[in-house]
Design an enzyme around this catalytic site. Structure first.
Site, PDB file in Angstrom:
ATOM      1  N   ASP A  86     -29.424 -62.626  14.648  1.00 45.34           N
ATOM      2  CA  ASP A  86     -30.205 -61.681  13.838  1.00 45.34           C
ATOM      3  C   ASP A  86     -29.435 -60.379  13.739  1.00 45.34           C
ATOM      4  OD1 ASP A  86     -32.477 -60.246  12.593  1.00 45.34           O
ATOM      5  OD2 ASP A  86     -33.635 -61.961  13.283  1.00 45.34           O
ATOM      6  N   HIS A 142     -30.835 -60.549   7.605  1.00 41.66           N
ATOM      7  CA  HIS A 142     -30.874 -60.483   9.080  1.00 41.66           C
ATOM      8  C   HIS A 142     -29.533 -60.908   9.678  1.00 41.66           C
ATOM      9  CE1 HIS A 142     -35.036 -59.342   9.754  1.00 41.66           C
ATOM     10  NE2 HIS A 142     -35.433 -60.215   8.854  1.00 41.66           N
ATOM     11  N   GLU A 164     -36.727 -62.250   4.282  1.00 38.47           N
ATOM     12  CA  GLU A 164     -36.486 -60.805   4.217  1.00 38.47           C
ATOM     13  C   GLU A 164     -35.039 -60.465   3.855  1.00 38.47           C
ATOM     14  OE1 GLU A 164     -39.786 -58.956   7.124  1.00 38.47           O
ATOM     15  OE2 GLU A 164     -38.095 -59.807   8.191  1.00 38.47           O
TER      16      GLU A 164
HETATM   17  C1  ACM Z   1     -40.169 -63.322   9.908  1.00 33.39           C
HETATM   18  O1  ACM Z   1     -41.076 -62.955  10.673  1.00 33.39           O
HETATM   19  N1  ACM Z   1     -39.409 -62.436   9.282  1.00 33.39           N
HETATM   20  C2  ACM Z   1     -39.933 -64.724   9.633  1.00 33.39           C
END
Ligand code: ACM
Ligand code: ZN
Length: 754
Positions: free
Chosen positions: A190, A261, A325
């Site tokens: 991440d 991410h 995201e």
């Molecule tokens: C997430 O909580 N962004 C999958």
């Protein structure tokens, strides 16, 4: 006739669970009890088919660790004759269902028969039948027939925000096994860290596994710990963990996040980004605009090399490739990304993301594996064989099932276990409020699906995002006992779910957790408080407790010297101030901390209120009274039960003050936390009426007092009985912000009239 037998046995199971002091979690499908018992002693023989070494090893290790029982006669079974005083593990070679088992206990033996996986789960049930805090290992005679409801019974662990040792990951896997879960979704990369060794790209762990410091204050604050934080798993360690999990019938699905991410990867190899950096491993949470470049072939070559190594390590049929995201701003401004869109006739950046995921999917499919992605992968077109993990509610899972794609339900409410589980929470948590009861009541198959579509819901999973879990004890506190509630959602037949039975078994569950040295939340025994209306003239404070050993006491004053009163009925609260409640035993000793509640009483408190638009089911714990309950939320999302939340819609409230009153001011209390997609209203309008028919528009405001806890105020002398307050939802989340393109939330906690 067979049918009748099963119906009967189900009834017996219900009636006798409590009486027989049996508390297996998750509850088995069928139990029948019989007279008598079996006692495990030094002479008990353990017989097992050779193929059942996983189940046998788990049982022997468990009995040795927690009961100091060592089997002397530990045999490979022949099953030629029934041996007295034996535990027999028997493989049913015909059985295809890898969760199904038959467990029989009588005075001569314990017998567990099933598929290899089934016998392993039978052992888990047997473990929970062992007495707690008793010398004699005596187990009630019974027969259990059991198998899992869902094929996907998942727990997630985010190792990127905080790293957990190999030893601890194994413990976590044991916890999953003890609760009959079969999947660990391991979030390994991440923005805040890259945690898996990739031999071809050593900088991923040399650089990408470290961040210079970590946010320790709530999101949006500037409070950092100033300490460098590092950690990663070597490939050898990963192999060891995968084997450990496999021996417990747990598949580990690795997640390699892309294209968003990915700051840890970008910081290690800046060529992967659109702007080429420099990039830094993130120290705070949220979403970064810097993402992997979708126009540069080098990005895909890099990812393919990473995937090659990941696939070697993880035999899982699924590889999770993230997809959530991912802001599209950099792609919009990047020549290579724009050229890619033009060359492939992609109409917008969402289609470019779909291109990205489909291209990776094709590669992973070519290796004989399938992808899972977060529900954003539905936007711009779903990759042909993708499984969708639905996290922004259930809509993604529903859409996937309707497209005949598999889906796994993991909606933030109630399955994000980083959210608080008590409104009395005093440690930092992320997001809203997901109580044990909300988890228990979760049903993974939405009503809106047809029977055919419902087959595409593989199961569900709870997510452990570890932003505020920097140690094992905190992780466990967030995990237990909610994981037990989820285990029952996933394993037990829907017809066997029963909150009061589950609740009655909690003391035994906690005793077992103590035996396992697990840290768990006792929130279920907290004093539960709620506010009711006092005939629409004011409010009452109501207290309840699940702790049968205690009696409730309260006092409502600012003076802590006041005498505590025994709580007998809801307390009328007529003045602003603080009320306190506590549980005491019969020696007048407190059984826990005092619970404290501030009340702000005004002319609207406890009055009739109606809402034109219903709040979202996820943020509507106290109903419309929440807005006039005298309680203001100055803490934020950990007490999200005190807010009403509207997803994409306006707050439109009508209040009846009971009679025409003079008014000096009206205040709406709202909330903003953009990282959680919660935005201030774009405008708040106030209307007044004396008769409830003709309303005068009196004021509107786009300006709020405060920064996160917001007040919209109308100050002017007037007279009215009815008030209408409309707070306009800000609309779609702007680009560059977390959740961009989604509906924004509007949160409000109180309306005051003076
Ligand atoms: C997430 O909580 N962004 C999958
Ligand atoms: Zn680019």
């Amino acid at each position: 006739m067979k049918h009748l037998f099963f119906v009967l046995s189900l009834c017996i199971a219900f009636n006798t669970m409590g009486q027989n002091n049996i508390s297996i979690t998750p509850a088995p499908a069928h139990i029948n009890f019989y007279e008598g018992s079996f006692v495990i002693n030094k002479k008990t023989i353990l017989k097992s088919d050779e193929e059942l070494s996983n189940a046998k090893n788990f049982l022997t290790s468990y009995l040795k660790t927690f009961y100091q029982v060592v089997f002397i006669n530990n045999e490979i079974a022949t099953h030629k004759k029934n041996t007295k005083n034996s535990i027999e593990l028997i493989l049913d070679r015909e059985e295809k269902n890898n969760t199904k088992y038959y467990l029989e206990i009588n005075k001569d033996h314990i017998k567990i028969k099933g598929s290899a996986g089934g016998v392993f789960y039978g052992v888990q049930s047997l473990i929970q039948l062992l007495p707690l805090n008793q010398k004699s290992l005596s187990i009630r005679n019974l027969v259990i027939e059991d198998s899992a409801r869902f094929n996907y019974r998942g727990m997630h662990l985010d190792a990127a925000r905080h790293f957990f040792s190999v030893i601890y990951i194994k413990k976590y896997i044991d916890y999953l096994a003890l609760h009959k879960f079969n999947t660990l979704h391991w979030h390994l990369t991440d923005d805040q860290g890259w945690r898996i060794e990739i031999k071809q790209y050593p900088l991923l762990t040399e650089k990408g596994s470290c961040r210079n410091q970590t946010l320790i204050g709530p999101y949006g604050t500037n409070k950092y710990d100033g300490k460098k934080y590092c950690g990663f798993y070597t490939q050898e360690e990963i192999k060891e963990i995968v084997k450990y999990a496999s021996d417990r019938y747990i598949t580990i699905i690795p997640e390699i996040e892309m294209p968003g991410h990915s700051m840890a990867a970008l910081a290690s190899y800046p060529f992967l980004g659109c702007t080429k950096g420099p990039y830094e491993v993130m120290q705070t949470w949220g979403v970064s605009n810097d993402v992997l470049c979708a126009g540069n072939d080098s990005t895909f070559i890099f990812l393919q090399h990473v995937i090659d190594e990941v696939i070697q390590l993880f035999p899982s049929p699924y590889i999770h490739i993230g997809g959530d995201e991912c802001p599209k701003d950099n792609w919009h401004n990047c020549n290579l990304c724009q050229k890619r869109m033009k060359d492939n006739n992609l109409k917008d950046e969402h289609e470019l993301q779909s291109y990205f995921m489909s291209r990776i999917e094709k590669y992973i499919n070519s290796k004989g594996r399938n992808i899972i992605g977060w529900d954003e992968i539905l936007e711009g077109g779903l990759a042909p064989n993708a499984t969708v993990m639905s996290w922004r509610g259930e809509e993604g899972g529903i859409a996937a099932a309707r497209l005949h794609h598999f889906a796994i339900m993991t909606p933030g409410n109630p399955l994000y276990f980083d959210h608080s589980q008590t409104i009395n929470e005093d440690s930092i948590t992320q997001g809203g409020y997901n109580s044990l009861k909300l988890v228990y009541d979760y049903e993974p198959v939405p009503n809106s699906l047809t029977k055919e579509e419902a087959k595409y819901i593989l199961g569900a999973q709870a997510n452990m995002w570890t932003e505020y879990m920097d140690n094992e004890r905190k992780l466990e506190y967030m995990l237990f006992p909610r994981m037990a509630a989820l285990s029952e959602v996933l394993w037990s037949p829907a017809s066997q779910k029963n909150w009061s039975r589950f609740e009655n078994n909690i003391p035994d569950l906690f005793e077992r957790y103590k035996l396992w040295n697990i840290n768990f939340s006792r929130a279920i025994f907290d004093i539960q408080t709620s506010v009711g209306t006092n005939n629409f003239k004011g409010i009452t404070w109501q207290l309840t407790s699940n702790n049968k050993k205690g009696k409730l006491f309260y006092k409502c004053t600012d003076s802590t010297n006041a005498t505590d009163l025994i709580y007998e009925h809801p307390i009328e609260v007529n003045q602003s101030g603080t009320c306190y409640a506590v549980l005491k035993d019969d020696k007048n000793t407190s059984l826990g901390p005092w619970v404290k509640q501030n009340f702000h009483i005004n002319k609207a408190t406890g009055r009739k209120i109606a809402l034109a638009n219903p709040p979202s089911k996820s943020y509507n714990i106290g109903g419309e009274l929440t807005l006039v309950d005298g309680i203001q939320n100055n803490i934020g999302m950990s007490k999200s039960a005190q807010f009403l939340g509207f997803s994409g819609t306006d707050l439109n409230a009508l209040i009846d003050l009971g009679e025409v009153v003079s008014i000096d001011s009206i205040k709406l209390h709202a909330f903003e936390q953009t990282a959680s997609w919660i935005y201030r209203p774009s405008r708040v309008s106030f209307f007044e009426s004396k008769d409830g028919i003709n309303y005068d528009y009196v004021f509107s405001s786009t300006e709020a007092e405060g920064t996160s806890n917001l007040i919209y105020r109308y100050s002017q002398k007037s007279e009215a009985r009815y008030l209408k307050i409309i707070a306009q939802n800000m609309g779609t989340i702007p680009s560059g912000a977390p959740g961009s393109g989604n509906k924004s939330w509007l949160f409000a906690d109180e309306i005051e009239v003076f």
